[in-house]
Design an enzyme around this catalytic site. Structure first.
Site, PDB file in Angstrom:
ATOM      1  N   LYS A 115       0.812  -1.220   0.000  1.00  0.00           N
ATOM      2  CA  LYS A 115       0.000   0.000   0.000  1.00  0.00           C
ATOM      3  C   LYS A 115       0.846   1.270   0.000  1.00  0.00           C
ATOM      4  CE  LYS A 115      -4.186  -1.974   1.980  1.00  0.00           C
ATOM      5  NZ  LYS A 115      -5.226  -1.889   3.036  1.00  0.00           N
ATOM      6  N   LYS A 198     -10.171  -6.807 -12.099  1.00  0.00           N
ATOM      7  CA  LYS A 198     -11.224  -6.958 -11.097  1.00  0.00           C
ATOM      8  C   LYS A 198     -12.286  -5.874 -11.264  1.00  0.00           C
ATOM      9  CE  LYS A 198     -10.660  -7.964  -6.825  1.00  0.00           C
ATOM     10  NZ  LYS A 198     -10.245  -7.972  -5.399  1.00  0.00           N
ATOM     11  N   LYS A 201     -14.682   0.208  -8.520  1.00  0.00           N
ATOM     12  CA  LYS A 201     -15.333   1.509  -8.686  1.00  0.00           C
ATOM     13  C   LYS A 201     -14.369   2.535  -9.287  1.00  0.00           C
ATOM     14  CE  LYS A 201     -14.393   3.022  -3.936  1.00  0.00           C
ATOM     15  NZ  LYS A 201     -15.001   3.459  -2.664  1.00  0.00           N
TER      16      LYS A 201
END
Length: 335
Positions: A115, A198, A201
């Site tokens: 991350k 995948k 949004k």
């Protein structure tokens, strides 16, 4: 048996979120309680702060996530449903556990590396310390089992290490070492326009994903226009190898219908997508429509959502208080 699990409040939930997480929680609630256990689910709004988010957005996402869980089948009368912020013991225990966890342990956490990327020095301390708060989330309630996916297994191992070190250092068996709960494998839902990616949004194309707030007409239209190939469905799941878009739509049908992909393929063998996609659209509307309607009803009644979170937090605080107090006493903070 006490199962504890949290989910970060993300907005604009889509079909992949529902099938990959929310639907799994509902099934777990029923299975665990049928076995005489207890389920606790929380909205991880404190974890949501590890990367910057606008305050109004975080608050709205927390409300939306709560409404989604209840609309999908999480029963606040059967499961304890709350958000972290309303139970300060999460933060308090996390600080105590920070003094037990070792820097070397946190340095091995792969999620932080993923991350933070190349900007590790610019990442927040919260992102680095995320696994210790996660440990507090489950140790606070002496959870016996924690459902984890592949990306969270390392964090649960850390929670067990922290619990074991605390118990050993202070010569007191205070914390239960939680076991991983392996639930039914969640399906991997891909984009309706590109099955190599995948469903997300962040995709700029609205046609790539089914949002839980989509109307029946929009859901049907998106499935009707989903990318496929000209070949009919074969008579076996294995024969769909190399046909990513076809496999994705069959996976979605199977997950919504609680059937195996092989079973779905067998039913539609020899049929083209001109027949399969309308059937999939009808199924999706039948399954998602009631969830959307109930979610919208709850979102229109903010007081109802607040009441659910307040009741859940009250129950959670009552369960958390003895553990936090015991940890404070053990560490010499209170007499």
């Amino acid at each position: 048996m006490r199962v504890v699990s949290g989910i970060q409040p993300t907005g604009n939930l889509h079909l992949g979120n529902y099938l990959g997480a929310v639907k799994q929680w509902v099934a777990m609630q029923d299975e665990v309680q049928a076995a005489g256990g207890e389920t606790m689910y929380f909205i991880a709004d404190l974890h949501g702060l590890t990367q910057w988010i606008a305050p109004a957005t975080l608050n709205a996402n927390t409300i939306e996530m709560t409404a989604t869980l209840v609309a999908a089948g999480i029963d606040p009368e059967r499961s304890i449903l709350f958000n972290q912020t309303r139970v300060p013991a999460h933060s308090e225990l996390a600080w105590l556990l920070n003094n037990v966890a070792r820097v070397g342990w946190l340095n091995r956490m792969t999620q932080f590396k993923d991350k933070a990327g190349k900007n590790r020095e610019g990442a927040s301390v919260g992102l680095y310390d995320y696994p210790v708060l996660m440990a507090a989330d489950v140790l606070l309630y002496n959870a016996t089992h924690v459902p984890v996916g592949e990306d969270q297994k390392q964090h649960l191992e850390l929670a067990r290490d922290i619990a074991a070190k605390f118990n050993m250092d202070y010569e007191r068996e205070l914390f239960t070492l939680p076991e991983p709960l392996v639930s039914k494998e969640a399906p991997r839902i891909m984009s309706l326009r590109d099955a190599s990616a995948k469903m997300s949004k962040s995709n700029p194309s609205e046609m790539s994903l089914i949002k839980l707030i989509d109307s029946d007409e929009v859901i049907a239209d998106k499935f009707r226009k989903a990318k496929t190939d000209p070949e009919p469905l074969p008579d076996s799941w294995e024969a769909l190898e190399g046909r990513a878009e076809a496999r994705n739509l069959v996976t979605i049908f199977a997950a919504l219908a609680d059937r195996t992909p092989a079973d779905v393929v067998a039913e539609f063998a020899g049929k083209g997508f001109g027949q399969f996609k309308p059937a999939l659209a009808d199924l999706a509307v039948a399954k998602l429509g009631p969830i959307r309607n109930e979610m919208q009803r709850l979102l229109d009644d903010r007081a109802a959502i607040d009441a659910i979170l307040a009741r859940g937090a009250e129950k959670a605080r009552a369960l958390a208080a003895p553990t936090l107090r015991a940890a404070q006493e053990t560490m010499g903070l209170v007499a």
